[in-house]
Design an enzyme around this catalytic site. Sequence first.
Site, PDB file in Angstrom:
ATOM      1  N   GLU A 217       0.616  -1.156  -0.043  1.00 52.86           N
ATOM      2  CA  GLU A 217      -0.028   0.023   0.129  1.00 52.86           C
ATOM      3  C   GLU A 217       1.060   1.305  -0.033  1.00 52.86           C
ATOM      4  O   GLU A 217       1.633   1.499   1.017  1.00 52.86           O
ATOM      5  CB  GLU A 217      -0.967   0.117   1.252  1.00 52.86           C
ATOM      6  CG  GLU A 217      -1.647   1.244   1.210  1.00 52.86           C
ATOM      7  CD  GLU A 217      -2.852   1.178   2.216  1.00 52.86           C
ATOM      8  OE1 GLU A 217      -3.656   2.160   2.434  1.00 52.86           O
ATOM      9  OE2 GLU A 217      -3.299   0.049   2.858  1.00 52.86           O
ATOM     10  N   LYS A 233      -8.807  -1.260   1.230  1.00 53.26           N
ATOM     11  CA  LYS A 233      -9.866  -1.343   2.197  1.00 53.26           C
ATOM     12  C   LYS A 233     -10.494  -2.548   1.398  1.00 53.26           C
ATOM     13  O   LYS A 233     -11.025  -2.319   0.635  1.00 53.26           O
ATOM     14  CB  LYS A 233     -10.764  -0.206   2.297  1.00 53.26           C
ATOM     15  CG  LYS A 233     -10.009   0.466   3.713  1.00 53.26           C
ATOM     16  CD  LYS A 233     -10.403  -0.390   4.875  1.00 53.26           C
ATOM     17  CE  LYS A 233      -9.816   0.314   6.116  1.00 53.26           C
ATOM     18  NZ  LYS A 233      -8.903  -0.355   6.731  1.00 53.26           N
TER      19      LYS A 233
END
Length: 406
Positions: A217, A233
Site C-alpha cells: 500500500e 480497504k
Amino acid sequence: MVHGKSTERMRKVGPYGVETLPQVVVDAPAAPPGCRGALVERARLQWRRTDGGDPAALAEEFLAAHGLALHDLTRPAPAHPATGPCGAALYLSAAAGALLAGAPAEAPDPAPALPDLAVVVYDHGAARPTPPGPPAPWWLDEWTESWTPRQHADAVDAVRAAIGRGDVYQTNLVGHAAARYTGDPLPALSRLGALPGARYGGVLTGDGWAIGCASPETLVEVTGGQLTTRPIKGTRPATAAGRAELLASAKERAEHIMIVDLERNDLARIARTGSVRVDDLFAVRRWCDLWQAESTVRATLADGLGLADLLRATCPGGSVTGAPKLAALTQIDALEPVGRGASMGALGWVAPGRVDLGLTIRTAAADGERLHTWAGGGITWDSDPTAEVAEAAAKTAPIRATLAGR
C-alpha cells in the site's frame, strides 16, 4: 530451549543525533531499483516521542544537513548522483503519526527498542554477493496475542456503538502478537520483504531492532510535483468466489469509499485547489493469498511545500485510522491494548524530487528477544465481530508462515 538475544547483525548506532556509520550494504524499502543492494549507510537520525519536538520538522532538517534538500517538493528531480548521498530511508511509527495529527498514543509499546522516527542517509557502494554456506539455525516460538478473539470482538462492538452514537463513521482496529526466537532474525524479515506484491518490500535495521516490510500500500508518493496515494480497504481469500464476494459486498465498498474520501481530504490540504481526483476506484488486486480492493487518488502539490508538510497532512494513513481521523485515533487509543509499534506507520524512500512512502501494513519487527506482528481491519456499522476477527487472522497468516520459514 534457551532464547538467545541475536542482535549482532542489527545496526549499532549511538543516541539521538548524527553518527557516521560503517559501510554496510542494505536493501531499503522503495529504494531506486538500480541502487538496491548497493547502498551504504552514511548517517542516521533516530528519535523517540520522549525526545520532544516535531518529528516531521526534524526529519526535513536532518536530510537538508546531509545534502538532501526536501523543503520544496515541486522542484524537478536532479540527476541521480554518482557520488555523495543517494537518498534516504524514512520510517515513522504510527504513534509519531498520531502525534502529528494531534491525537493521543498512550498505549504501551510492545517493542520499545524501536524508535518512532528513523532517517538513514545512504551513499552508493559496491554490490556484495550473498556469503556462501548453509543457513544459520532459526527457531520461532508460538505466537502470543495481545488480546483474545473475544476481546477483539468486544472492541468491534464498541466501535459499532460509537458509530451508532455518531462519534465516528469508521474505526480501524489492530491486534498485536509476539513470538520469541533464537538465531538471526534478518533472513526471516528479508523473506517477508520478498513476498509477492510487496511494493515496499525490504528491511530497515537499527541498534537492537529491525523492521521487515511486505506492504503493497502506497501511503504517499511524490514525483514531478504530483501526489499519489493508493488506499487499500476490503479483503477476501484469493479465490474466484472470494473475488466475486468482494466485488459484490456493499459493506466493503462503503468502508472503502469512506477512506477514499478521507484520503482526498488529506491530499487537498497540500494540493493545488481543484486538482484532487480519483483515477481508479475499488480495483481488486492480489497480495499473496488475498484479494484486496485498492483505489488511486492523485493531486498536484501546492507550491513551496516540503517533506514536513507532506508528513503532517498524510500521517497516519487514513486506511488504518478511520473517519473522522482524529476521533478514530482517540477511539483506537482507548480500545487497543498495546501500541501499534512499527505497523500502520510509514516506511520508504525520500530524495530530492522523489518521495515514496508505504503504509506499514503486512509488517513485522524484531527486538533482541521477540518478533512482533500486527493485523486488523476497518470497522463499520455493518461489521460482524466474528468476521472481523477472522479477517485479521487471514491477513497475518502468510506473514507468520513466512517468518517461520514455511
